[in-house]
Design a protein around this motif. Structure first.
Motif, PDB file in Angstrom:
ATOM      1  N   LEU A 157       0.818  -1.213   0.000  1.00 10.36           N
ATOM      2  CA  LEU A 157       0.000   0.000   0.000  1.00 10.36           C
ATOM      3  C   LEU A 157       0.853   1.265   0.000  1.00 10.36           C
ATOM      4  N   ARG A 158       2.078   1.130  -0.487  1.00  7.97           N
ATOM      5  CA  ARG A 158       2.966   2.291  -0.571  1.00  7.97           C
ATOM      6  C   ARG A 158       2.338   3.357  -1.468  1.00  7.97           C
ATOM      7  N   GLY A 159       2.436   4.613  -1.036  1.00 11.38           N
ATOM      8  CA  GLY A 159       1.873   5.716  -1.810  1.00 11.38           C
ATOM      9  C   GLY A 159       0.421   6.016  -1.476  1.00 11.38           C
ATOM     10  N   LEU A 160      -0.100   5.366  -0.454  1.00 13.08           N
ATOM     11  CA  LEU A 160      -1.465   5.607  -0.009  1.00 13.08           C
ATOM     12  C   LEU A 160      -1.468   6.021   1.461  1.00 13.08           C
ATOM     13  N   ARG A 161      -2.439   6.836   1.809  1.00  8.94           N
ATOM     14  CA  ARG A 161      -2.640   7.200   3.214  1.00  8.94           C
ATOM     15  C   ARG A 161      -3.958   6.590   3.664  1.00  8.94           C
ATOM     16  N   LEU A 162      -3.891   5.738   4.655  1.00  5.63           N
ATOM     17  CA  LEU A 162      -5.085   5.086   5.171  1.00  5.63           C
ATOM     18  C   LEU A 162      -5.606   5.869   6.365  1.00  5.63           C
ATOM     19  N   VAL A 163      -6.889   6.195   6.337  1.00  4.47           N
ATOM     20  CA  VAL A 163      -7.492   7.015   7.389  1.00  4.47           C
ATOM     21  C   VAL A 163      -8.776   6.354   7.873  1.00  4.47           C
ATOM     22  N   ALA A 164      -8.822   6.034   9.157  1.00  4.23           N
ATOM     23  CA  ALA A 164     -10.040   5.469   9.741  1.00  4.23           C
ATOM     24  C   ALA A 164     -11.044   6.594   9.983  1.00  4.23           C
ATOM     25  N   THR A 165     -12.285   6.366   9.599  1.00  6.95           N
ATOM     26  CA  THR A 165     -13.325   7.380   9.776  1.00  6.95           C
ATOM     27  C   THR A 165     -14.056   7.224  11.107  1.00  6.95           C
ATOM     28  N   ASP A 166     -13.792   6.155  11.826  1.00  4.21           N
ATOM     29  CA  ASP A 166     -14.480   5.923  13.092  1.00  4.21           C
ATOM     30  C   ASP A 166     -13.509   5.723  14.250  1.00  4.21           C
ATOM     31  N   ALA A 167     -12.256   6.073  14.032  1.00  6.84           N
ATOM     32  CA  ALA A 167     -11.234   5.922  15.079  1.00  6.84           C
ATOM     33  C   ALA A 167     -10.100   6.892  14.784  1.00  6.84           C
ATOM     34  N   ASP A 168      -9.307   7.164  15.808  1.00  6.49           N
ATOM     35  CA  ASP A 168      -8.153   8.050  15.650  1.00  6.49           C
ATOM     36  C   ASP A 168      -6.975   7.225  15.146  1.00  6.49           C
ATOM     37  N   TRP A 169      -6.969   6.944  13.855  1.00  7.97           N
ATOM     38  CA  TRP A 169      -5.919   6.110  13.270  1.00  7.97           C
ATOM     39  C   TRP A 169      -5.704   6.512  11.822  1.00  7.97           C
ATOM     40  N   ALA A 170      -4.453   6.787  11.479  1.00  4.33           N
ATOM     41  CA  ALA A 170      -4.081   7.109  10.102  1.00  4.33           C
ATOM     42  C   ALA A 170      -2.602   6.785   9.924  1.00  4.33           C
ATOM     43  N   VAL A 171      -2.256   6.240   8.757  1.00  7.07           N
ATOM     44  CA  VAL A 171      -0.862   5.909   8.456  1.00  7.07           C
ATOM     45  C   VAL A 171      -0.612   6.144   6.976  1.00  7.07           C
ATOM     46  N   ASP A 173       1.524   7.855   3.466  1.00 10.57           N
ATOM     47  CA  ASP A 173       1.555   9.136   2.765  1.00 10.57           C
ATOM     48  C   ASP A 173       1.102   8.922   1.336  1.00 10.57           C
ATOM     49  N   GLY A 174       0.289   9.865   0.851  1.00  9.83           N
ATOM     50  CA  GLY A 174      -0.165   9.775  -0.532  1.00  9.83           C
ATOM     51  C   GLY A 174      -1.658   9.957  -0.634  1.00  9.83           C
ATOM     52  N   ASP A 175      -2.255   9.394  -1.681  1.00 16.15           N
ATOM     53  CA  ASP A 175      -3.693   9.509  -1.895  1.00 16.15           C
ATOM     54  C   ASP A 175      -4.445   8.805  -0.776  1.00 16.15           C
ATOM     55  N   GLU A 176      -5.495   9.455  -0.280  1.00 16.33           N
ATOM     56  CA  GLU A 176      -6.215   8.922   0.866  1.00 16.33           C
ATOM     57  C   GLU A 176      -7.145   7.776   0.495  1.00 16.33           C
ATOM     58  N   VAL A 177      -7.182   6.811   1.399  1.00 19.57           N
ATOM     59  CA  VAL A 177      -8.187   5.747   1.403  1.00 19.57           C
ATOM     60  C   VAL A 177      -8.857   5.834   2.761  1.00 19.57           C
ATOM     61  N   ARG A 178     -10.151   6.148   2.768  1.00 13.52           N
ATOM     62  CA  ARG A 178     -10.862   6.371   4.021  1.00 13.52           C
ATOM     63  C   ARG A 178     -11.942   5.310   4.212  1.00 13.52           C
ATOM     64  N   GLY A 179     -12.154   4.967   5.473  1.00  8.09           N
ATOM     65  CA  GLY A 179     -13.222   4.029   5.768  1.00  8.09           C
ATOM     66  C   GLY A 179     -13.166   3.557   7.205  1.00  8.09           C
ATOM     67  N   ARG A 206      -6.540   2.830  -6.796  1.00  6.77           N
ATOM     68  CA  ARG A 206      -5.295   2.060  -6.878  1.00  6.77           C
ATOM     69  C   ARG A 206      -5.352   0.740  -6.133  1.00  6.77           C
ATOM     70  N   LEU A 207      -6.437   0.478  -5.408  1.00  8.70           N
ATOM     71  CA  LEU A 207      -6.467  -0.695  -4.553  1.00  8.70           C
ATOM     72  C   LEU A 207      -6.466  -1.998  -5.335  1.00  8.70           C
ATOM     73  N   THR A 208      -7.014  -2.003  -6.528  1.00  7.76           N
ATOM     74  CA  THR A 208      -7.044  -3.248  -7.299  1.00  7.76           C
ATOM     75  C   THR A 208      -5.648  -3.727  -7.633  1.00  7.76           C
ATOM     76  N   THR A 209      -4.689  -2.793  -7.729  1.00  8.09           N
ATOM     77  CA  THR A 209      -3.311  -3.190  -8.020  1.00  8.09           C
ATOM     78  C   THR A 209      -2.458  -3.217  -6.752  1.00  8.09           C
ATOM     79  N   SER A 210      -2.872  -2.487  -5.705  1.00 11.84           N
ATOM     80  CA  SER A 210      -2.048  -2.418  -4.509  1.00 11.84           C
ATOM     81  C   SER A 210      -2.360  -3.519  -3.500  1.00 11.84           C
ATOM     82  N   ALA A 211      -3.630  -3.882  -3.380  1.00 10.28           N
ATOM     83  CA  ALA A 211      -4.024  -4.774  -2.311  1.00 10.28           C
ATOM     84  C   ALA A 211      -3.995  -6.226  -2.723  1.00 10.28           C
ATOM     85  N   GLY A 212      -4.056  -6.520  -3.984  1.00  9.12           N
ATOM     86  CA  GLY A 212      -3.905  -7.871  -4.468  1.00  9.12           C
ATOM     87  C   GLY A 212      -4.889  -8.872  -3.944  1.00  9.12           C
TER      88      GLY A 212
END
Length: 212
Positions: A157-171, A173-179, A206-212
């Motif tokens: 998931l390099r190049g993506l920023r994962l952001v939780a919408t229901d918790a204080d959690w994010a990791v 850098d890059g285009d956001e994926v929220r949920g 990008r998830l179809t190629t990043s998450a496999g």
């Protein structure tokens, strides 16, 4: 999350899975789980046998038989344990809900996310709802993101920023994926096909190629 808290969550998840399994038909026991090549029965057996895992010597022997294929080793051991009657598997989950024994090759931190995710591996394909514990899910996200093998989440998931919408959690850098944190935990553990419909943001393309 502290160790004692983690064991409480693990016990709750084992009981929740036992409750779900109580109502399954014989056909549902044989249905595919989210884990490739694993039936619902096999995943249930994997969790039921966890407190009774063989010692390190037997695990090494089984690893040699599997030619170093850890996934294959896990699968084969679960399938053998799954030959037990379904009532025995359910009873074992309940009887050992608070059992803190664990396989010699893992840690309580790994066991926490492993239990949470495997419950979803059974529930989701059967259309059943089992809530994912908020604190345990976030702790699982932290653990999976930091570790390498077997998920390699930071690499995939390099190049993506994962952001939780229901918790204080994010990791990241890059285009956001929220949920929801639960969907992100499914994503980082390689269950992208199930997680993706629950996620949004510019990075989801990008998830179809990043998450496999």
């Amino acid at each position: 999350m502290e160790q004692d808290q983690a064991w409480v969550v693990i016990a709750q998840q084992r009981r929740a899975l036992a409750d779900l399994l109580d109502d399954l038909t014989p056909q549902e026991w044989e249905a595919p789980s989210l884990c490739e090549r694993w039936r619902v029965r096999d995943v249930a057996a994997h969790l039921a046998m966890t407190p009774h895992s063989p010692g390190i010597g037997r695990i090494l022997y089984e690893g040699l038989r599997a030619r170093g294929d850890f996934d294959g080793l896990n699968h084969d051991m679960a399938v053998r344990y799954a030959a037990r009657p379904t009532a025995e598997l359910v009873a074992g989950l309940r009887a050992d809900a608070e059992n803190r024994s664990r396989p010699a090759i893992t840690t309580w931190r790994n066991l926490l996310f492993d239990t949470i995710v495997h419950v979803q591996d059974v529930a989701l394909p059967l259309g059943r709802g089992v809530p994912m514990p908020p604190d345990g899910t976030v702790a699982g996200l932290d653990r999976v993101w930091r570790m390498g093998w077997p998920f390699w989440a930071r690499r995939r998931l390099r190049g993506l920023r994962l952001v939780a919408t229901d918790a204080d959690w994010a990791v990241g850098d890059g285009d956001e994926v929220r949920g929801p944190a639960g969907a992100l935990l499914l994503l980082v553990t390689g269950r992208g096909a199930v997680a993706q419909p629950l996620l949004d943001g510019p990075g989801t393309a990008r998830l179809t190629t990043s998450a496999g």
